[in-house]
Design a protein around this motif. Structure first.
Motif, PDB file in Angstrom:
ATOM      1  N   GLY A 170      55.500  33.401  30.641  1.00  0.00           N
ATOM      2  CA  GLY A 170      55.450  34.709  31.278  1.00  0.00           C
ATOM      3  C   GLY A 170      54.022  35.214  31.425  1.00  0.00           C
ATOM      4  O   GLY A 170      53.089  34.755  30.753  1.00  0.00           O
ATOM      5  N   ILE A 171      53.848  36.181  32.305  1.00  0.00           N
ATOM      6  CA  ILE A 171      52.515  36.718  32.566  1.00  0.00           C
ATOM      7  C   ILE A 171      51.937  37.394  31.330  1.00  0.00           C
ATOM      8  O   ILE A 171      50.707  37.538  31.198  1.00  0.00           O
ATOM      9  N   ASP A 172      52.785  37.805  30.389  1.00  0.00           N
ATOM     10  CA  ASP A 172      52.296  38.432  29.164  1.00  0.00           C
ATOM     11  C   ASP A 172      51.480  37.470  28.313  1.00  0.00           C
ATOM     12  O   ASP A 172      50.601  37.898  27.553  1.00  0.00           O
ATOM     13  N   LYS A 173      51.746  36.161  28.443  1.00  0.00           N
ATOM     14  CA  LYS A 173      50.939  35.175  27.710  1.00  0.00           C
ATOM     15  C   LYS A 173      49.503  35.171  28.244  1.00  0.00           C
ATOM     16  O   LYS A 173      48.543  35.078  27.486  1.00  0.00           O
ATOM     17  N   MET A 174      49.371  35.293  29.550  1.00  0.00           N
ATOM     18  CA  MET A 174      48.047  35.365  30.172  1.00  0.00           C
ATOM     19  C   MET A 174      47.335  36.650  29.753  1.00  0.00           C
ATOM     20  O   MET A 174      46.132  36.644  29.456  1.00  0.00           O
ATOM     21  N   ALA A 175      48.078  37.764  29.710  1.00  0.00           N
ATOM     22  CA  ALA A 175      47.477  39.042  29.337  1.00  0.00           C
ATOM     23  C   ALA A 175      46.971  39.020  27.904  1.00  0.00           C
ATOM     24  O   ALA A 175      45.894  39.539  27.605  1.00  0.00           O
ATOM     25  N   ALA A 176      47.745  38.416  27.004  1.00  0.00           N
ATOM     26  CA  ALA A 176      47.343  38.358  25.605  1.00  0.00           C
ATOM     27  C   ALA A 176      46.097  37.496  25.415  1.00  0.00           C
ATOM     28  O   ALA A 176      45.297  37.746  24.502  1.00  0.00           O
ATOM     29  N   LYS A 177      45.938  36.496  26.257  1.00  0.00           N
ATOM     30  CA  LYS A 177      44.744  35.658  26.194  1.00  0.00           C
ATOM     31  C   LYS A 177      43.496  36.444  26.588  1.00  0.00           C
ATOM     32  O   LYS A 177      42.400  36.191  26.094  1.00  0.00           O
ATOM     33  N   VAL A 178      43.655  37.422  27.469  1.00  0.00           N
ATOM     34  CA  VAL A 178      42.575  38.243  28.025  1.00  0.00           C
ATOM     35  C   VAL A 178      41.656  37.370  28.890  1.00  0.00           C
ATOM     36  O   VAL A 178      40.852  36.605  28.387  1.00  0.00           O
ATOM     37  N   VAL A 179      41.809  37.493  30.193  1.00  0.00           N
ATOM     38  CA  VAL A 179      41.089  36.623  31.123  1.00  0.00           C
ATOM     39  C   VAL A 179      39.679  37.153  31.330  1.00  0.00           C
ATOM     40  O   VAL A 179      39.451  38.110  32.065  1.00  0.00           O
ATOM     41  N   GLN A 180      38.738  36.528  30.661  1.00  0.00           N
ATOM     42  CA  GLN A 180      37.319  36.825  30.845  1.00  0.00           C
ATOM     43  C   GLN A 180      36.553  35.511  30.893  1.00  0.00           C
ATOM     44  O   GLN A 180      36.807  34.610  30.091  1.00  0.00           O
ATOM     45  N   GLY A 181      35.649  35.416  31.838  1.00  0.00           N
ATOM     46  CA  GLY A 181      34.871  34.193  31.948  1.00  0.00           C
ATOM     47  C   GLY A 181      33.878  34.289  33.082  1.00  0.00           C
ATOM     48  O   GLY A 181      33.633  35.365  33.634  1.00  0.00           O
ATOM     49  N   ARG A 182      33.324  33.154  33.439  1.00  0.00           N
ATOM     50  CA  ARG A 182      32.329  33.116  34.513  1.00  0.00           C
ATOM     51  C   ARG A 182      33.019  32.894  35.854  1.00  0.00           C
ATOM     52  O   ARG A 182      33.652  31.867  36.093  1.00  0.00           O
ATOM     53  N   GLY A 183      32.901  33.883  36.722  1.00  0.00           N
ATOM     54  CA  GLY A 183      33.383  33.732  38.082  1.00  0.00           C
ATOM     55  C   GLY A 183      32.342  33.025  38.935  1.00  0.00           C
ATOM     56  O   GLY A 183      31.137  33.244  38.771  1.00  0.00           O
ATOM     57  N   VAL A 184      32.813  32.168  39.829  1.00  0.00           N
ATOM     58  CA  VAL A 184      31.948  31.482  40.791  1.00  0.00           C
ATOM     59  C   VAL A 184      32.533  31.712  42.172  1.00  0.00           C
ATOM     60  O   VAL A 184      33.717  31.416  42.398  1.00  0.00           O
ATOM     61  N   LEU A 185      31.739  32.256  43.080  1.00  0.00           N
ATOM     62  CA  LEU A 185      32.249  32.604  44.404  1.00  0.00           C
ATOM     63  C   LEU A 185      31.761  31.616  45.465  1.00  0.00           C
ATOM     64  O   LEU A 185      30.566  31.308  45.537  1.00  0.00           O
ATOM     65  N   VAL A 186      32.708  31.140  46.272  1.00  0.00           N
ATOM     66  CA  VAL A 186      32.407  30.321  47.445  1.00  0.00           C
ATOM     67  C   VAL A 186      32.689  31.179  48.676  1.00  0.00           C
ATOM     68  O   VAL A 186      33.820  31.631  48.884  1.00  0.00           O
ATOM     69  N   ASP A 187      31.658  31.394  49.489  1.00  0.00           N
ATOM     70  CA  ASP A 187      31.764  32.318  50.616  1.00  0.00           C
ATOM     71  C   ASP A 187      32.161  31.561  51.880  1.00  0.00           C
ATOM     72  O   ASP A 187      31.334  31.276  52.759  1.00  0.00           O
ATOM     73  N   LEU A 188      33.451  31.261  51.998  1.00  0.00           N
ATOM     74  CA  LEU A 188      33.950  30.547  53.172  1.00  0.00           C
ATOM     75  C   LEU A 188      33.773  31.378  54.439  1.00  0.00           C
ATOM     76  O   LEU A 188      33.479  30.843  55.515  1.00  0.00           O
ATOM     77  N   ARG A 189      33.956  32.680  54.319  1.00  0.00           N
ATOM     78  CA  ARG A 189      33.871  33.540  55.510  1.00  0.00           C
ATOM     79  C   ARG A 189      32.495  33.463  56.154  1.00  0.00           C
ATOM     80  O   ARG A 189      32.385  33.443  57.386  1.00  0.00           O
ATOM     81  N   HIS A 190      31.454  33.420  55.355  1.00  0.00           N
ATOM     82  CA  HIS A 190      30.096  33.394  55.889  1.00  0.00           C
ATOM     83  C   HIS A 190      29.889  32.180  56.782  1.00  0.00           C
ATOM     84  O   HIS A 190      29.176  32.262  57.798  1.00  0.00           O
ATOM     85  N   HIS A 191      30.502  31.079  56.453  1.00  0.00           N
ATOM     86  CA  HIS A 191      30.295  29.837  57.195  1.00  0.00           C
ATOM     87  C   HIS A 191      31.366  29.589  58.268  1.00  0.00           C
ATOM     88  O   HIS A 191      31.084  28.926  59.269  1.00  0.00           O
TER      89      HIS A 191
END
Length: 349
Positions: A170-191
Motif C-alpha cells: 500500500g501507499i502507506d508503506k511508501m509514506a512511512a519510508k519518507v521519500v527524500q533523495g536526489r532528484g535528477v531532471l531530464v528536460d525533454l521539452r527543451h529539446h
C-alpha cells in the motif's frame, strides 16, 4: 518470512531486498544517499512540483477519475462553515469552518503504489497464471478487492465498491519510508518541444548527453515534458484531442530503454505527463502488458511511478543555473491500504 513464488518474472528483482519486501527500489534511499542529496541545496530556494488537486478538470483523461468534491461538515444539523460558537451561557467569539473531501487518489499529481499494477503470471510454477504483484504478493489475499462486487453486479448499483485494501504494497508503506533523495531532471521539452514524441533509449540518451545529465543508483529521475503546462493552460477544461497530440512520453516497448531503467538503479521514475509512458503504447507481440513500463517498474522492479507532476518552473531555473540535480522531498499521504496517493513534492535547490 516466506518466499511466495517459485518463478519470478524475467528481468525482475523479486527477493533481492528480502522475501517480504514491500518497498522495492526505495530501499536504495539510504541515509548516505539522503545526505548526498542534501548537498544539492545551495540557494535554499524551493519549488512546488504539484498541480492544484482539481486539475486537469473534468474526467476526459480518465472517465473513472473525477475532481475533488468538498463538503462542509455538519454541526447541529447545519453546515459547519462560518459557524459562531455562541450560546447564552457562554458568549464565545470563535467562528468555525470545517470541511471534508471526496478525493480520487490518482486524479492529479500522484504516486502509484506498487499495488497499483500487477500481472497475470505463473508465480507458482504450476502452469496457471494468477494475479500477483511485486515480490509475489497475491491478488485476493494481499491486495483485496471489494467483498460486495457480486452484489453490485447483480443489482446494477453504481455506488463505489467498498472493502478494498492493499494489505501489502500500500501507499502507506511508501509514506512511512519518507521519500527524500536526489532528484535528477531530464528536460525533454527543451529539446523536443510540445508535439507528441515517443521517446526511446536513443532519444533519451541524446538529450541526457546534450545537457550533461548523469544518473546514479538511488536517484529520483524526473522527466520534464511540458504536459502539465499544457493542462494548466486549459483552465480545467481539457481538450482531449489536443492532449493526445501533446508532449513527449517514454516508449515503453523499447527493450533498450527498459534495460537502461533496470540497470540505472533509479529509485523512482517521475514525469509531468499522464502516465510516464506513451499510452496507447506501441503494438506488442503475443500476450503482453498494455502498459509495459508500469509492468516493468511497478510489477518487476519495485520502482514507484510519479505522474502529472509540475516541473516547468524547476526545469527553467535549473537550465538558467546550468544544473540538473536538486534535493527532492515527496512523501505520499499515509493512507493505509490505498494503491495511489496525491503527491505534494517539493524541490530544494
Amino acid at each position: 518470512m516466506t518466499q511466495r513464488w517459485k518463478n519470478r518474472p524475467e528481468g525482475s528483482n523479486w527477493g533481492d531486498f528480502g522475501p517480504d519486501d514491500e518497498l522495492g527500489r526505495l530501499n536504495l534511499l539510504t541515509p548516505e544517499r539522503v545526505k548526498r542529496a542534501v548537498g544539492e541545496v545551495r540557494e535554499g530556494r524551493t519549488f512546488c512540483l504539484s498541480l492544484p488537486l482539481d486539475y486537469p478538470g473534468g474526467n476526459l483523461l480518465n472517465p473513472r477519475r473525477h475532481p475533488p468534491r468538498r463538503f462542509a461538515t455538519v454541526r447541529e444539523g447545519k453546515p459547519n462553515y462560518n459557524y459562531p460558537l455562541t450560546w447564552e451561557e457562554a458568549p464565545f467569539t470563535d467562528v468555525i469552518s470545517d470541511d471534508a473531501v471526496l478525493l480520487h487518489t490518482q486524479y492529479s499529481s500522484q504516486w502509484d503504489a506498487l499495488s497499483h499494477v500487477g500481472a497475470l503470471f505463473d508465480a507458482d510454477g504450476d502452469g496457471e497464471a494468477e494475479v500477483v504483484y511485486y515480490n509475489g504478493w497475491r491478488g485476493g489475499e494481499d491486495v483485496i478487492g471489494p467483498a460486495n462486487a457480486h452484489e453490485h453486479a447483480e443489482s446494477g448499483a453504481c455506488s463505489p465498491f467498498e472493502g478494498v485494501e492493499a494489505k501489502r504494497l500500500g501507499i502507506d508503506k511508501m509514506a512511512a519510508k519518507v521519500v527524500q533523495g536526489r532528484g535528477v531532471l531530464v528536460d525533454l521539452r527543451h529539446h523536443l518541444g510540445d508535439e507528441r514524441t515517443r521517446v526511446g533509449y536513443d532519444t533519451l540518451m541524446r538529450v541526457m548527453e546534450a545537457d550533461g545529465v548523469s544518473v546514479e543508483e538511488g536517484d529520483l529521475l524526473c522527466l520534464h515534458t511540458g504536459f502539465a503546462d499544457v493542462i494548466l493552460g486549459m483552465q480545467r477544461k481539457p481538450d482531449l484531442e489536443r492532449l493526445n497530440r501533446s508532449c513527449a512520453a517514454l516508449d515503453g516497448r523499447d527493450k533498450r530503454l527498459q534495460q537502461w531503467i533496470a540497470d540505472s538503479g533509479i529509485a523512482c521514475l517521475i514525469a509531468d505527463n499522464y502516465a510516464v509512458e506513451d499510452y496507447p503504447s506501441a503494438p506488442g507481440e503475443g500476450r503482453h502488458a498494455a502498459l509495459p513500463l508500469h509492468e516493468l517498474c511497478l510489477f518487476k522492479l519495485g520502482i514507484h511511478l510519479g505522474e502529472l507532476w509540475y516541473l516547468s518552473e524547476l526545469a527553467a531555473w535549473l537550465r538558467d543555473n546550468q544544473r540538473n540535480r536538486f534535493f527532492l522531498t515527496a512523501p505520499p499521504l499515509r493512507l493505509p491500504g490505498a494503491v495511489g496517493s496525491p503527491a505534494q513534492p517539493v524541490a530544494t535547490v
